[in-house]
Design an enzyme around this catalytic site. Structure first.
Site, PDB file in Angstrom:
ATOM      1  N   ASN A  39     -17.825 -19.452  -2.112  1.00 29.64           N
ATOM      2  CA  ASN A  39     -17.584 -18.078  -1.681  1.00 29.64           C
ATOM      3  C   ASN A  39     -18.600 -17.671  -0.617  1.00 29.64           C
ATOM      4  OD1 ASN A  39     -19.340 -18.211  -3.961  1.00 29.64           O
ATOM      5  ND2 ASN A  39     -19.048 -16.053  -4.407  1.00 29.64           N
ATOM      6  N   GLU A  41     -19.762 -14.168   1.044  1.00 28.65           N
ATOM      7  CA  GLU A  41     -19.640 -12.704   1.004  1.00 28.65           C
ATOM      8  C   GLU A  41     -20.067 -12.079   2.329  1.00 28.65           C
ATOM      9  OE1 GLU A  41     -21.686 -11.546  -2.599  1.00 28.65           O
ATOM     10  OE2 GLU A  41     -20.047 -12.355  -3.819  1.00 28.65           O
ATOM     11  N   CYS A  50     -13.258 -16.157  -0.947  1.00 30.36           N
ATOM     12  CA  CYS A  50     -13.435 -16.904  -2.194  1.00 30.36           C
ATOM     13  C   CYS A  50     -13.630 -18.397  -1.929  1.00 30.36           C
ATOM     14  CB  CYS A  50     -12.209 -16.733  -3.087  1.00 30.36           C
ATOM     15  SG  CYS A  50     -12.069 -15.104  -3.848  1.00 30.36           S
ATOM     16  N   GLU A  52     -12.075 -20.851  -3.317  1.00 31.19           N
ATOM     17  CA  GLU A  52     -10.791 -21.555  -3.200  1.00 31.19           C
ATOM     18  C   GLU A  52     -10.239 -21.433  -1.774  1.00 31.19           C
ATOM     19  OE1 GLU A  52     -11.754 -19.331  -5.388  1.00 31.19           O
ATOM     20  OE2 GLU A  52     -10.850 -19.638  -7.365  1.00 31.19           O
ATOM     21  N   CYS A  83      -8.874 -15.756  -8.588  1.00 29.30           N
ATOM     22  CA  CYS A  83      -8.356 -14.382  -8.469  1.00 29.30           C
ATOM     23  C   CYS A  83      -6.876 -14.437  -8.106  1.00 29.30           C
ATOM     24  CB  CYS A  83      -9.158 -13.594  -7.434  1.00 29.30           C
ATOM     25  SG  CYS A  83      -8.739 -13.994  -5.726  1.00 29.30           S
ATOM     26  N   CYS A  86      -6.071 -15.856  -4.662  1.00 32.91           N
ATOM     27  CA  CYS A  86      -6.275 -17.306  -4.565  1.00 32.91           C
ATOM     28  C   CYS A  86      -5.184 -18.075  -5.305  1.00 32.91           C
ATOM     29  CB  CYS A  86      -7.654 -17.696  -5.074  1.00 32.91           C
ATOM     30  SG  CYS A  86      -8.932 -17.261  -3.878  1.00 32.91           S
TER      31      CYS A  86
HETATM   32  N1  THU Z   1     -14.825 -15.485  -6.406  1.00 30.66           N
HETATM   33  C1  THU Z   1     -14.433 -16.711  -5.969  1.00 30.66           C
HETATM   34  O1  THU Z   1     -14.971 -17.236  -4.988  1.00 30.66           O
HETATM   35  N2  THU Z   1     -13.429 -17.322  -6.621  1.00 30.66           N
HETATM   36  C2  THU Z   1     -12.862 -16.874  -7.768  1.00 30.66           C
HETATM   37  O2  THU Z   1     -11.997 -17.545  -8.302  1.00 30.66           O
HETATM   38  C3  THU Z   1     -13.302 -15.610  -8.354  1.00 30.66           C
HETATM   39  C4  THU Z   1     -14.203 -14.790  -7.514  1.00 30.66           C
HETATM   40  C5  THU Z   1     -15.963 -14.836  -5.730  1.00 30.66           C
HETATM   41  C6  THU Z   1     -15.631 -13.685  -4.838  1.00 30.66           C
HETATM   42  C7  THU Z   1     -16.946 -12.935  -4.810  1.00 30.66           C
HETATM   43  O3  THU Z   1     -17.763 -13.497  -3.804  1.00 30.66           O
HETATM   44  C8  THU Z   1     -17.568 -13.210  -6.163  1.00 30.66           C
HETATM   45  O4  THU Z   1     -16.874 -14.336  -6.695  1.00 30.66           O
HETATM   46  C9  THU Z   1     -17.484 -12.057  -7.136  1.00 30.66           C
HETATM   47  O5  THU Z   1     -16.196 -11.570  -7.226  1.00 30.66           O
END
Ligand code: THU
Length: 130
Positions: A39, A41, A50, A52, A83, A86
């Site tokens: 991920n 941000e 994310c 994925e 999520c 994804c």
């Molecule tokens: N996140 C992912 O990268 N993948 C997931 O399957 C769930 C959430 C990340 C997004 C964000 O940077 C952090 O987790 C918190 O939501």
């Protein structure tokens, strides 16, 4: 390299200064190549991406589009689920039977199929009128 080792390694590279929740994803294509993502941000929160999505982007940039297996890992009390967005992104490139392994850094795992993760998936067929 195993998907677990690849996802665990890339998770350390996650850029998650806002949530402090690092996620790693690894996928294997039908050709056998492993692609990884973490991920990333952003201070403008909705612009974050994310793990994925990163792995899928790397796969497409690598010239491949068929996912055979996916694994996601985070330091979570229960195996971390992709999520909703994804799930749809994975479904674009994976058959309904493809296995997605949800993991915690302390060793819990849960295996689900794409069909289980996204029942009622929106597909190109929904845009067919004829
Ligand atoms: N996140 C992912 O990268 N993948 C997931 O399957 C769930 C959430 C990340 C997004 C964000 O940077 C952090 O987790 C918190 O939501």
């Amino acid at each position: 390299m195993s998907l677990l080792a690849a996802a665990t390694e890339v998770r350390e590279k996650a850029y998650a200064p806002y949530s402090r929740f690092k996620v790693g994803a690894a996928l294997r294509t039908s050709a056998g190549t492993v692609y990884v993502g973490c991920n990333v941000e952003n201070v403008a929160y909705p612009e974050g991406t994310c793990a994925e999505a990163g792995a899928i982007a790397a796969m497409v940039a690598g010239g491949e589009t068929r996912i055979a297996e996916v694994l996601v890992i985070a330091d979570s009390p229960e195996p971390v689920p992709p999520c909703g967005g994804c799930r749809q992104k994975i479904a674009e490139f994976a058959g309904q039977e493809v296995r997605v392994t949800l993991c915690t850094t302390d060793g819990k795992q849960k295996v689900m199929t794409v069909a289980e993760l996204l029942p009622g998936v929106f597909t190109a067929a929904h845009m067919d009128r004829t």
